[in-house]
Design a protein around this motif. Sequence first.
Motif, PDB file in Angstrom:
ATOM      1  N   ALA A 202       0.852  -1.191   0.000  1.00 59.73           N
ATOM      2  CA  ALA A 202       0.000   0.000   0.000  1.00 59.73           C
ATOM      3  C   ALA A 202       0.882   1.233   0.000  1.00 59.73           C
ATOM      4  O   ALA A 202       2.007   1.209   0.517  1.00 59.73           O
ATOM      5  CB  ALA A 202      -0.927   0.015   1.217  1.00 59.73           C
ATOM      6  N   TYR A 203       0.376   2.318  -0.591  1.00 56.89           N
ATOM      7  CA  TYR A 203       1.149   3.556  -0.602  1.00 56.89           C
ATOM      8  C   TYR A 203       1.226   4.152   0.796  1.00 56.89           C
ATOM      9  O   TYR A 203       0.225   4.265   1.495  1.00 56.89           O
ATOM     10  CB  TYR A 203       0.539   4.558  -1.568  1.00 56.89           C
ATOM     11  N   GLU A 204       2.454   4.522   1.190  1.00 59.41           N
ATOM     12  CA  GLU A 204       2.707   5.104   2.501  1.00 59.41           C
ATOM     13  C   GLU A 204       3.758   6.202   2.369  1.00 59.41           C
ATOM     14  O   GLU A 204       4.574   6.178   1.440  1.00 59.41           O
ATOM     15  CB  GLU A 204       3.232   4.041   3.483  1.00 59.41           C
ATOM     16  N   TRP A 205       3.740   7.136   3.313  1.00 60.61           N
ATOM     17  CA  TRP A 205       4.794   8.129   3.396  1.00 60.61           C
ATOM     18  C   TRP A 205       5.982   7.535   4.151  1.00 60.61           C
ATOM     19  O   TRP A 205       5.801   6.857   5.159  1.00 60.61           O
ATOM     20  CB  TRP A 205       4.313   9.390   4.103  1.00 60.61           C
ATOM     21  N   GLY A 206       7.180   7.841   3.681  1.00 57.29           N
ATOM     22  CA  GLY A 206       8.379   7.243   4.251  1.00 57.29           C
ATOM     23  C   GLY A 206       8.639   7.609   5.687  1.00 57.29           C
ATOM     24  O   GLY A 206       9.305   6.868   6.414  1.00 57.29           O
ATOM     25  N   ASP A 207       8.131   8.772   6.143  1.00 57.01           N
ATOM     26  CA  ASP A 207       8.362   9.172   7.533  1.00 57.01           C
ATOM     27  C   ASP A 207       7.258   8.704   8.467  1.00 57.01           C
ATOM     28  O   ASP A 207       7.259   9.030   9.651  1.00 57.01           O
ATOM     29  CB  ASP A 207       8.536  10.687   7.642  1.00 57.01           C
ATOM     30  N   GLY A 208       6.287   7.934   7.936  1.00 54.03           N
ATOM     31  CA  GLY A 208       5.224   7.400   8.776  1.00 54.03           C
ATOM     32  C   GLY A 208       4.005   8.292   8.885  1.00 54.03           C
ATOM     33  O   GLY A 208       3.061   7.957   9.607  1.00 54.03           O
ATOM     34  N   HIS A 209       4.002   9.426   8.197  1.00 53.01           N
ATOM     35  CA  HIS A 209       2.824  10.305   8.243  1.00 53.01           C
ATOM     36  C   HIS A 209       1.594   9.549   7.757  1.00 53.01           C
ATOM     37  O   HIS A 209       1.643   8.814   6.779  1.00 53.01           O
ATOM     38  CB  HIS A 209       3.054  11.543   7.386  1.00 53.01           C
ATOM     39  N   CYS A 210       0.489   9.767   8.445  1.00 56.98           N
ATOM     40  CA  CYS A 210      -0.721   9.000   8.176  1.00 56.98           C
ATOM     41  C   CYS A 210      -1.634   9.746   7.209  1.00 56.98           C
ATOM     42  O   CYS A 210      -1.998  10.903   7.451  1.00 56.98           O
ATOM     43  CB  CYS A 210      -1.464   8.745   9.491  1.00 56.98           C
ATOM     44  N   CYS A 211      -2.003   9.102   6.113  1.00 62.46           N
ATOM     45  CA  CYS A 211      -2.985   9.669   5.184  1.00 62.46           C
ATOM     46  C   CYS A 211      -4.391   9.528   5.763  1.00 62.46           C
ATOM     47  O   CYS A 211      -4.636   8.728   6.673  1.00 62.46           O
ATOM     48  CB  CYS A 211      -2.924   8.957   3.835  1.00 62.46           C
ATOM     49  N   ASP A 212      -5.320  10.309   5.246  1.00 67.85           N
ATOM     50  CA  ASP A 212      -6.713  10.194   5.668  1.00 67.85           C
ATOM     51  C   ASP A 212      -7.195   8.764   5.461  1.00 67.85           C
ATOM     52  O   ASP A 212      -6.989   8.169   4.388  1.00 67.85           O
ATOM     53  CB  ASP A 212      -7.597  11.151   4.868  1.00 67.85           C
ATOM     54  N   ASN A 213      -7.816   8.212   6.495  1.00 67.94           N
ATOM     55  CA  ASN A 213      -8.330   6.842   6.462  1.00 67.94           C
ATOM     56  C   ASN A 213      -7.233   5.822   6.163  1.00 67.94           C
ATOM     57  O   ASN A 213      -7.516   4.718   5.672  1.00 67.94           O
ATOM     58  CB  ASN A 213      -9.454   6.708   5.430  1.00 67.94           C
ATOM     59  N   ASN A 214      -5.989   6.203   6.469  1.00 69.50           N
ATOM     60  CA  ASN A 214      -4.839   5.310   6.224  1.00 69.50           C
ATOM     61  C   ASN A 214      -4.756   4.856   4.772  1.00 69.50           C
ATOM     62  O   ASN A 214      -4.267   3.753   4.481  1.00 69.50           O
ATOM     63  CB  ASN A 214      -4.887   4.089   7.146  1.00 69.50           C
TER      64      ASN A 214
END
Length: 277
Positions: A202-214
Amino acid sequence: MNMMLFWLSYAILLIINPMNAQFLVKNNLTISESLTNTPNENFLRSSNGFFEARLEADGNLRIWEFDTTVVWESDSANGIASYTMRLTTNGALRIGFPTQLWTSGAGASAPDAYAVMQNDGSLEIVNGSAGNVLWTTDTPRLIFVDSVTRFYAGAQTWCASEYGTSLFTIRNDDDADLLIQQRDEQGIADDFWIGLANLTGAYEWGDGHCCDNNDCSTLSYWATGFPDSTIGQCGRARGPPVANRIHLVESASCTATRFPFVCNGRNVAEACPTASP
């Protein structure tokens, strides 16, 4: 007060307070007596309006982003005003009290120094004659690297080794606007890596920032038709002529092309919360 001190005091006050509030001009001026933590009154603001530097009631210097987040501060945890700014009786602008970290000099030898709140969130003391930076908090929100190009993993490693961060995270619309603004101001002509990738399913930000609804696949910054796993699993931001945050991000192969990249200038993200069982 001699004439040199008067004009130096006046020049600093104009720069520190772009809103033209009233100041009491006097010897041994402590700028914290004039700056407040009240928005839209007395502060040092970047020209793009994203960042403000304030000397607050506890005597510490803080840089605020969008009036909501402290992105840099002096030694507030110990209640020490390490970065207090003062105009001393001999006309010098001084950073640090009681331990002096930087000073513009004394008397007639003092350079034409002034304070600038930069668009990347760094606070600088600049020599007005030579234009060089004399002192800085050095906390930009983002750092472009276009002197070298890397595959995605190499770019991520570069950010970690050089800055202790990761590839840039677009947390919100303001970040997207800042990214485009800095891209254009720095003359970045190519596409470039950002910190978005699908390396674990799944697409994720490298610094662990959480997208809306993950779910980072639904970000509004994706160009039409993206993300597209048939093209690649790593996210790149587009260079000119893309002029706004819509259609800014595309999928790309992580290893087919070396791109320039942009790093987080500081670590600000929090890890996504763990789902309850």
